[in-house]
Write an enzyme that holds these catalytic residues in place. Structure first.
Site, PDB file in Angstrom:
ATOM      1  N   HIS A  21       0.904  -1.183   0.025  1.00 51.14           N
ATOM      2  CA  HIS A  21       0.062  -0.024  -0.099  1.00 51.14           C
ATOM      3  C   HIS A  21       1.038   1.267   0.041  1.00 51.14           C
ATOM      4  CE1 HIS A  21      -3.326  -2.638   2.177  1.00 51.14           C
ATOM      5  NE2 HIS A  21      -3.612  -2.189   0.996  1.00 51.14           N
ATOM      6  N   LYS A  45     -17.025  -5.822   4.753  1.00 47.48           N
ATOM      7  CA  LYS A  45     -15.776  -6.376   3.797  1.00 47.48           C
ATOM      8  C   LYS A  45     -15.978  -7.965   3.976  1.00 47.48           C
ATOM      9  CE  LYS A  45     -11.464  -6.096   2.008  1.00 47.48           C
ATOM     10  NZ  LYS A  45     -10.746  -5.054   1.218  1.00 47.48           N
ATOM     11  N   ARG A 100      -2.163  -6.183  -8.622  1.00 53.52           N
ATOM     12  CA  ARG A 100      -1.144  -7.116  -8.376  1.00 53.52           C
ATOM     13  C   ARG A 100      -1.137  -8.273  -9.459  1.00 53.52           C
ATOM     14  NH1 ARG A 100      -3.594  -7.527  -2.298  1.00 53.52           N
ATOM     15  NH2 ARG A 100      -5.149  -7.844  -3.572  1.00 53.52           N
ATOM     16  N   SER A 138      -3.517  -7.235   2.551  1.00 51.63           N
ATOM     17  CA  SER A 138      -3.741  -7.518   4.145  1.00 51.63           C
ATOM     18  C   SER A 138      -4.149  -8.532   4.489  1.00 51.63           C
ATOM     19  CB  SER A 138      -4.778  -6.205   4.228  1.00 51.63           C
ATOM     20  OG  SER A 138      -4.505  -4.941   3.807  1.00 51.63           O
TER      21      SER A 138
END
Length: 165
Positions: A21, A45, A100, A138
């Site tokens: 990040h 989420k 990514r 994450s």
């Protein structure tokens, strides 16, 4: 919007903020003179909420940026609601995100298309993940930390300390 970009937003959940990040934020600073990091509330989420509160995640981004020697001043703000509304509120002209893998591209293409429909002047800019961060997410960091692994190469010391609690 016409002319050069003056203000970009780097949105994310940052649960927790990773070195990947921080790389995207650093690169956004090279694209525009004003960068706002939008830390999304993301209450639902993946159906289970976030590990850290919104306030903790905002603080983690600030601490990690400082720890990593972020030379360029950035603004870190909590974001609730739609990204396009947040961008309008802060006067940003573009969104910068990292990619990514191909799976990121498919998801981000859908998001960019929706954002373009809701806010036609808002640009979407994507930067490819630096090779050393291509595998960092994450969720991977949280899983390694949960299993007692060393996350020091993936996050800053202050984030690693929070994960260790």
């Amino acid at each position: 919007m016409e002319g050069p970009l003056s203000h970009v937003v780097v949105p994310g959940t940052y649960d927790p903020v990773t070195r990947g990040h921080l790389d995207v934020i650093r690169r956004a600073c090279r694209i525009a003179p004003q960068v706002t990091v939008a830390v999304a509330a993301s209450k639902s989420k993946r159906g289970c909420g976030t590990w850290f509160s919104l306030e903790e995640r905002v603080q983690m981004v600030r601490e990690a940026w400082s720890e990593e020697g972020g030379e360029t001043p950035i603004e870190v703000r909590p974001m609730e609601g739609l990204l396009v509304d947040f961008c309008r509120e802060v006067g940003a002209h573009a969104v910068v995100k990292g990619l990514r893998a191909a799976t990121d591209f498919e998801y981000e293409l859908a998001q960019a298309s929706l954002n373009a429909r809701m806010s036609p002047g808002l640009e979407s800019i994507y930067v490819m993940s630096a090779p050393e961060y291509g595998y960092v997410s994450s969720s991977v960091v949280r899983e390694i930390a949960t299993l007692g692994g060393d996350v020091s190469l993936l996050v800053t010391p202050s984030v690693a300390a929070r994960l260790g609690r």
